[in-house]
Motif scaffolding. Structure first.
Motif, PDB file in Angstrom:
ATOM      1  N   ASP A 397       0.840  -1.206   0.000  1.00 32.45           N
ATOM      2  CA  ASP A 397       0.000   0.000   0.000  1.00 32.45           C
ATOM      3  C   ASP A 397       0.873   1.253   0.000  1.00 32.45           C
ATOM      4  OD1 ASP A 397      -3.001  -0.641   1.975  1.00 32.45           O
ATOM      5  OD2 ASP A 397      -2.626  -0.522  -0.197  1.00 32.45           O
ATOM      6  N   PHE A 398       0.733   2.066  -1.026  1.00 30.12           N
ATOM      7  CA  PHE A 398       1.524   3.301  -1.081  1.00 30.12           C
ATOM      8  C   PHE A 398       1.215   4.214   0.102  1.00 30.12           C
ATOM      9  CE2 PHE A 398       3.238   7.235  -2.319  1.00 30.12           C
ATOM     10  CZ  PHE A 398       2.247   8.198  -2.347  1.00 30.12           C
ATOM     11  N   GLU A 399      -0.105   4.342   0.451  1.00 28.52           N
ATOM     12  CA  GLU A 399      -0.502   5.288   1.501  1.00 28.52           C
ATOM     13  C   GLU A 399       0.153   4.912   2.834  1.00 28.52           C
ATOM     14  OE1 GLU A 399      -2.891   3.381  -0.116  1.00 28.52           O
ATOM     15  OE2 GLU A 399      -3.232   4.826  -1.724  1.00 28.52           O
ATOM     16  N   ASN A 400       0.147   3.638   3.160  1.00 26.99           N
ATOM     17  CA  ASN A 400       0.694   3.207   4.448  1.00 26.99           C
ATOM     18  C   ASN A 400       2.194   3.410   4.512  1.00 26.99           C
ATOM     19  OD1 ASN A 400      -1.823   2.493   5.297  1.00 26.99           O
ATOM     20  ND2 ASN A 400      -1.608   0.321   4.713  1.00 26.99           N
ATOM     21  N   ILE A 401       2.883   3.074   3.419  1.00 30.38           N
ATOM     22  CA  ILE A 401       4.338   3.241   3.387  1.00 30.38           C
ATOM     23  C   ILE A 401       4.708   4.714   3.500  1.00 30.38           C
ATOM     24  CG2 ILE A 401       6.407   2.962   1.950  1.00 30.38           C
ATOM     25  CD1 ILE A 401       5.395   0.333   3.161  1.00 30.38           C
ATOM     26  N   CYS A 402       3.995   5.515   2.717  1.00 27.51           N
ATOM     27  CA  CYS A 402       4.277   6.963   2.707  1.00 27.51           C
ATOM     28  C   CYS A 402       4.113   7.545   4.103  1.00 27.51           C
ATOM     29  CB  CYS A 402       3.328   7.632   1.711  1.00 27.51           C
ATOM     30  SG  CYS A 402       3.533   9.412   1.612  1.00 27.51           S
ATOM     31  N   LEU A 403       2.972   7.224   4.755  1.00 27.60           N
ATOM     32  CA  LEU A 403       2.700   7.795   6.080  1.00 27.60           C
ATOM     33  C   LEU A 403       3.675   7.261   7.116  1.00 27.60           C
ATOM     34  CD1 LEU A 403      -1.194   7.859   6.042  1.00 27.60           C
ATOM     35  CD2 LEU A 403       0.333   9.805   6.012  1.00 27.60           C
ATOM     36  N   ALA A 404       4.019   5.976   7.016  1.00 29.06           N
ATOM     37  CA  ALA A 404       4.959   5.393   7.976  1.00 29.06           C
ATOM     38  C   ALA A 404       6.325   6.069   7.857  1.00 29.06           C
ATOM     39  CB  ALA A 404       5.082   3.887   7.743  1.00 29.06           C
ATOM     40  N   PHE A 405       6.754   6.330   6.618  1.00 31.96           N
ATOM     41  CA  PHE A 405       8.027   6.993   6.406  1.00 31.96           C
ATOM     42  C   PHE A 405       8.002   8.425   6.945  1.00 31.96           C
ATOM     43  CE2 PHE A 405      12.062   7.984   4.749  1.00 31.96           C
ATOM     44  CZ  PHE A 405      11.998   9.199   4.112  1.00 31.96           C
ATOM     45  N   LEU A 406       6.931   9.162   6.603  1.00 29.37           N
ATOM     46  CA  LEU A 406       6.826  10.560   7.062  1.00 29.37           C
ATOM     47  C   LEU A 406       6.805  10.626   8.584  1.00 29.37           C
ATOM     48  CD1 LEU A 406       4.225  12.037   4.526  1.00 29.37           C
ATOM     49  CD2 LEU A 406       6.675  12.471   4.604  1.00 29.37           C
ATOM     50  N   ARG A 407       6.117   9.687   9.193  1.00 30.13           N
ATOM     51  CA  ARG A 407       6.012   9.678  10.658  1.00 30.13           C
ATOM     52  C   ARG A 407       7.387   9.430  11.300  1.00 30.13           C
ATOM     53  NH1 ARG A 407       5.252   5.837  14.598  1.00 30.13           N
ATOM     54  NH2 ARG A 407       4.247   6.588  16.486  1.00 30.13           N
ATOM     55  N   GLU A 408       8.091   8.435  10.784  1.00 27.73           N
ATOM     56  CA  GLU A 408       9.388   8.130  11.379  1.00 27.73           C
ATOM     57  C   GLU A 408      10.365   9.274  11.147  1.00 27.73           C
ATOM     58  OE1 GLU A 408      10.828   4.140  10.698  1.00 27.73           O
ATOM     59  OE2 GLU A 408      12.879   4.758  11.163  1.00 27.73           O
ATOM     60  N   TRP A 409      10.306   9.868  10.000  1.00 28.56           N
ATOM     61  CA  TRP A 409      11.145  11.025   9.688  1.00 28.56           C
ATOM     62  C   TRP A 409      10.828  12.152  10.668  1.00 28.56           C
ATOM     63  CZ3 TRP A 409      10.218  14.228   4.601  1.00 28.56           C
ATOM     64  CH2 TRP A 409      11.110  15.314   4.560  1.00 28.56           C
ATOM     65  N   ASN A 410       9.536  12.410  10.926  1.00 30.40           N
ATOM     66  CA  ASN A 410       9.143  13.495  11.830  1.00 30.40           C
ATOM     67  C   ASN A 410       9.746  13.302  13.205  1.00 30.40           C
ATOM     68  OD1 ASN A 410       7.578  15.809  12.731  1.00 30.40           O
ATOM     69  ND2 ASN A 410       6.143  14.351  13.647  1.00 30.40           N
ATOM     70  N   TYR A 411       9.738  12.052  13.685  1.00 27.99           N
ATOM     71  CA  TYR A 411      10.241  11.797  15.034  1.00 27.99           C
ATOM     72  C   TYR A 411      11.758  11.705  15.090  1.00 27.99           C
ATOM     73  CZ  TYR A 411       5.575  11.033  16.945  1.00 27.99           C
ATOM     74  OH  TYR A 411       4.287  11.198  17.381  1.00 27.99           O
ATOM     75  N   SER A 412      12.426  11.766  13.948  1.00 27.92           N
ATOM     76  CA  SER A 412      13.890  11.690  13.968  1.00 27.92           C
ATOM     77  C   SER A 412      14.514  13.044  14.232  1.00 27.92           C
ATOM     78  CB  SER A 412      14.406  11.136  12.639  1.00 27.92           C
ATOM     79  OG  SER A 412      14.125  12.071  11.608  1.00 27.92           O
ATOM     80  N   HIS A 413      13.709  14.083  14.254  1.00 27.87           N
ATOM     81  CA  HIS A 413      14.139  15.433  14.612  1.00 27.87           C
ATOM     82  C   HIS A 413      15.271  15.915  13.716  1.00 27.87           C
ATOM     83  CE1 HIS A 413      14.366  18.977  16.999  1.00 27.87           C
ATOM     84  NE2 HIS A 413      15.596  18.756  17.410  1.00 27.87           N
TER      85      HIS A 413
END
Lengths: 737, 221
Positions: A397-413
């Motif tokens: 699923d593109f949507e799930n991968i995209c959101l998972a990546f954006l989320r992890e990136w956000n928390y990496s500060h």
């Protein structure tokens, strides 16, 4: 007889007249003085104009003028002007005396669209009584001795006490601990048994927990750094909560810069760990959650106002105040015969979501939104299209991968994703299969250059260095364009950093085609992808959060009434609130009731005798033979100014006797008078703005003797004065100088 | 002396107090006309709820008695001002609701009228708050292109004040429909060629300003 003659001549003499004039002057001076000292017209009036002695003076004038006229008997032709003048004066005085006894002055308050045929008589007292069944209404005057002259059938009313002034306090039937400092008490109750959990956002594991009270304003160390939380409860009795939050100072071992986090405790962003010091770098890897048992608590202050607080299981705070002058939602039971309650709403504590649940909710909503939009021919931006191709290749699923990546990136500060593999294995697998060779050279080089440059920039930013300083030390060639973007001449502000870093990213990509192809070795695909996404302004923070779902609220009803305590009367009598204590008796059932004076007769009527009656202590309302309907009221300003020039009201006046209806506009200098002595003045309009429905106060004056006594008396007086001068004997011209 | 007194008194005898109230323009040309509210959809009875002052020369159109106007997209009444081949159309709607929260904000009505223009002349746009007769809301004025013609629109969107809304709830009324109609919001919309609307604008403003409930709104007892 001799004495009677002497009295007769004295009462009609100039000496008595002078005495009366002097006495009246003393009263007027006293009245002026008293009013200026007490600032109370009523106070001055009680001792002067409304005083029985002043009325006696008016009678004295009447007698003096009458007898001085009679002293001229037998009358001659030469006495005509004198007699006419004195008859005029007697008619004017007579009119004043008649008006003082049977004239009326009152006011009516009307809302636009409404009407009234009753005027409020100032400085009068009455009891408005309403019986439930059979329906009956009565207005019983309370005389100046505070006795009731009449009553209703079956109901016996007795005034057992009166006070010229009282203090009224609200009594809400809700248990509450009486405290001196509501804010401090509520804060202590909040902190009681409030736990904190320090959570790793990516692994969702708790790395520290305990009582928040134990670590407030103290440092708590953990493996990668330390935190120091401070609670800003920000509660005031008058305004409630004002952005309450938990502020956290975060020190990370791998950076010098101290970071600041705020966790709002109410509102749409409640529980979100907001990065205050470096929002442009996204969120931190750690978040703090609060845990407690949901509870509701109430306090009462010295004025008996009630304060309700509710704390949900995730640490959110909510308050509601029940204050005498701030009861916004009142419900009546059985049209008031059953009493009144104040309604208030508080959140249903058991159904509020935690921070993690809210985030999952957000992810789910965005994912659903993306799915719905991608079913149509939607133009995805190039980096998302690039990622989508990789997802399709891996059948995920593109949507799930995209959101998972954006989320992890956000928390990496970091401005870009860190140069290490993505924690989520599926996401890492997909992103490691991105086909970079399908991209133009400019994009590939731009991603590589951004990765290298921002490695240095991010490290230095975390050492608390200024961006312009960092770029200057790197001899960045396009630094002047960044300097021009700055609004602050000094160091770069946190608010402008996002714009500056975005511009820097754009600059990197704009020049990246000038160099030969750069190698991507040593740079993780996730970091390269994040640079590509930054070029198009795509980041977790750029995704609009879905509107928060409406949450269920509990409706609380609290019965209330007012308690009255006698107090020392104020010098300014108009500001006193009289109080009356009544004893009611009907068919063996009795009750004592205390009521405060309702100055305008528009407030609540209070139940008595188990809801059989409702009562209100108010002024007398007298009906007039005209119904006034207010169509519109307006304030007219001077041109191009907000200064009022005039106030006007459009009325429809209907005579109850004849049914005749006229439309009339009254204004500040334009009153309306009826043929039978009623006069209507416009006294007040509130509010004055154009867009609000207005309430006007119309003063109604009834002088029954005006047209047949007072005005004719004025005419006669003027005529008499003219005739006095006309018939005055000329001086003897023959007398020598 | 006598001559001086005469010269002073005689003029005074002929002085009248000056009124500072300017006579209303064209007020005498307007006559009261009653406007019914909506039916229930089941019964066709439409209670007379509103009244407005309009010139007798305006052509008034009511919906047919056999048709239901329960649907709020249908007007309560229309007035037409015809001049040669041009015409101004004035439509009156009301929007009954069961609860105060269901009411449509006047700003939403204004936004809908703005969207109806194919092209709107932003400089001509004028929105201002107004209140009369117990109702408060917004007045809208704009020029733009409607159906490929340059058109001027005047609009009034008003709601009953919250206090009146509550007071009506405590009064027993003859029918539930009458109760709903009395509490309804209303709109008046004027659409016509720019020159014609501007020619009649003063009368149109008087017309809209006179719109009110037939019966006065009862106060709380």
């Amino acid at each position: 007889m001799k004495y009677l003659t002497k009295i007769f001549h004295f009462l009609g003499s100039i000496y008595f007249a002078i005495f009366l004039i002097l006495a009246a002057a003393i009263f007027v001076i006293a009245g002026t003085f008293l009013e200026s000292v007490t600032e109370s017209h009523l106070y001055a009036s009680y001792f002067t104009y409304s005083n029985p002695v002043f009325i006696v003076l008016l009678w004295g004038f009447f007698v003096n003028i009458f007898l001085s006229t009679l002293r001229r008997w037998p009358f001659k032709i030469k006495h005509i002007p004198f007699i006419i003048t004195h008859i005029g004066l007697l008619m004017i005085l007579g009119g004043s005396l008649i008006k003082s006894y049977i004239g009326v002055q009152g006011s009516m308050g009307i809302l636009e669209g409404g009407g009234s045929n009753e005027i409020l008589i100032p400085n009068s007292y009455a009891l408005s009584i309403e019986k439930k069944a059979p329906s009956l209404k009565a207005l019983i005057p309370v005389n100046s001795s505070f006795k009731i002259d009449s009553s209703l059938p079956e109901l016996q009313l007795e005034v057992v006490g009166f006070s010229p002034h009282c203090i009224e306090t609200l009594e809400v039937k809700i248990e509450g601990k009486r405290v001196n400092d509501v804010s401090e008490s509520a804060k202590n109750a909040y902190l009681n048994a409030l736990q904190f959990h320090l959570v790793n956002n990516l692994s969702e594991k708790t790395i520290a927990k305990g009582n928040l009270l134990d670590i407030l304003d103290k440092e708590l160390s953990f493996e990668e750094g330390s935190i120091k939380p401070t609670l800003h409860f920000n509660y005031s009795n008058d305004f409630g909560f004002n952005n309450p939050c938990l502020a956290i100072d975060l020190s990370l071992l791998k950076q010098k810069k101290m970071e600041k986090i705020a966790i709002p405790l109410n509102g749409d962003q409640s529980l979100t760990n907001i990065n205050l010091s470096s929002p442009y770098l996204g969120a931190f890897p750690y978040s703090m959650d609060l845990v407690r048992s949901p509870s509701m608590i109430s306090f009462k202050d010295s004025q008996n106002n009630a304060y309700l607080f509710s704390f949900d299981s995730h640490g959110r705070v909510f308050s509601q105040v029940l204050r005498k002058d701030d009861l916004t939602s009142i419900m009546e039971y059985d049209h008031g015969f059953g009493g009144y309650t104040v309604q208030t709403q508080i959140p249903a504590l058991s159904k509020r979501l935690s921070r993690i649940e809210l985030e999952k909710d957000k992810v789910g909503t965005i994912s659903q939104h993306l799915k719905e939009n991608l079913t149509t021919e939607t133009a995805l931006s190039p980096p998302l299209k690039f990622l989508k191709e990789a997802c399709e290749k891996n059948d995920v699923d593109f949507e799930n991968i995209c959101l998972a990546f954006l989320r992890e990136w956000n928390y990496s500060h970091g401005w870009l994703f860190p140069n290490h593999p993505i924690q989520n294995e599926t996401t890492e697998k997909v992103i490691s299969q991105l086909d970079w060779d399908t991209l133009p050279l400019q994009i590939k080089n731009g991603c590589v250059l951004s990765s290298h440059l921002f490695q240095i920039v991010e490290e230095n930013l975390k050492e608390d260095k200024d961006l312009i300083e960092i770029l200057t030390s790197l001899d960045w060639p396009l630094i002047n364009s960044l300097k021009n973007l700055k609004t602050n001449p000094g160091v770069c502000l946190a608010e402008e950093m996002n714009q500056l870093l975005s511009h820097l990213t754009q600059e990197i990509f704009s020049v990246s085609h000038l160099v030969p192809e750069l190698t991507r070795s040593g740079i993780q695909d996730g970091r390269l992808l994040s640079a590509y996404l930054r070029l198009y302004g795509i980041h977790w923070n750029s995704i609009e959060s879905p509107a928060p779902q409406a949450e269920e609220d509990l409706l609380i009803e609290c019965p209330f009434h007012f308690r009255h305590q006698p107090a020392t009367p104020l010098l300014k009598l108009e500001e006193n609130t009289p109080m009356i204590s009544l004893r009611l008796l009907e068919n063996g059932e009795h009750e004592s009731l205390t009521l405060s004076f309702d100055r305008y007769g528009t407030g609540l009527k209070w139940p008595a005798l188990s809801g059989k009656y409702r009562l209100r202590f108010q002024p007398i309302f007298q009906q007039i033979p005209y119904r006034i309907r207010l169509r519109q009221a307006r304030q007219i300003n001077y041109p191009n100014s907000s200064q009022p020039y005039s106030y006007e009201s459009d009325l429809i006046i209907t005579s109850s006797n004849t049914g005749e209806q006229i439309e009339k506009t009254i204004s500040m200098n334009n009153v309306y008078e009826t043929w039978d002595g009623y006069r209507f003045y416009l006294a007040n309009i509130v509010p004055a703005d154009e867009g609000s429905v207005k309430r006007v106060q119309i003063v109604v004056n009834y002088d029954p003797a005006k047209y047949w006594l007072t005005y004719p008396g004025c005419i006669l007086l003027v005529l008499g004065i003219v005739l006095l001068f006309w018939f005055r004997k000329p001086k003897n011209k023959d007398k020598g100088v | 002396m006598k001559i001086l007194i005469k010269l002073t008194l005689y003029p005074l005898l002929f002085c009248w107090s000056c009124t500072d109230q300017a006579p209303k323009m064209s007020d005498n040309q307007l006559v009261w006309q009653n406007i019914p509210g909506r039916d229930t959809g089941i019964s066709r009875i439409r209670p007379f709820i509103y009244r407005v002052k309009a010139p007798a020369s305006w052509h008034r159109q009511f919906p047919s008695d056999t048709d239901s106007i329960f649907d709020t997209t249908k007007p309560l009444c229309e007035f037409l001002i015809k001049e040669n081949t041009s015409m101004i159309r004035i439509t009156i709607h009301n929007f009954p609701t069961d609860e105060i929260e269901e009411r449509i904000a006047p700003a939403s009505q204004i936004a809908r009228w703005k969207r109806q223009f194919e092209q709107l002349d932003e400089i001509s746009l004028n929105v201002k708050p107004i209140a009369h007769g117990g109702f408060a809301g917004l007045f809208f004025e704009a020029i733009g292109t409607l159906e490929n013609r340059k058109t001027k629109v005047l609009g009034w969107s008003l709601q009953l004040s919250a206090e009146h809304y509550r007071n009506l709830a405590s009064i027993d009324l003859s029918t539930q429909n009458e109760f709903k109609q009395l509490r309804s919001d209303y709109t008046i919309k004027v659409v016509g060629p720019v020159e014609l609307v501007e020619k009649h604008q003063a009368i149109l403003m008087l017309f809209a300003n006179s719109f009110e409930l037939i019966e006065e709104i009862p106060g709380r007892l």
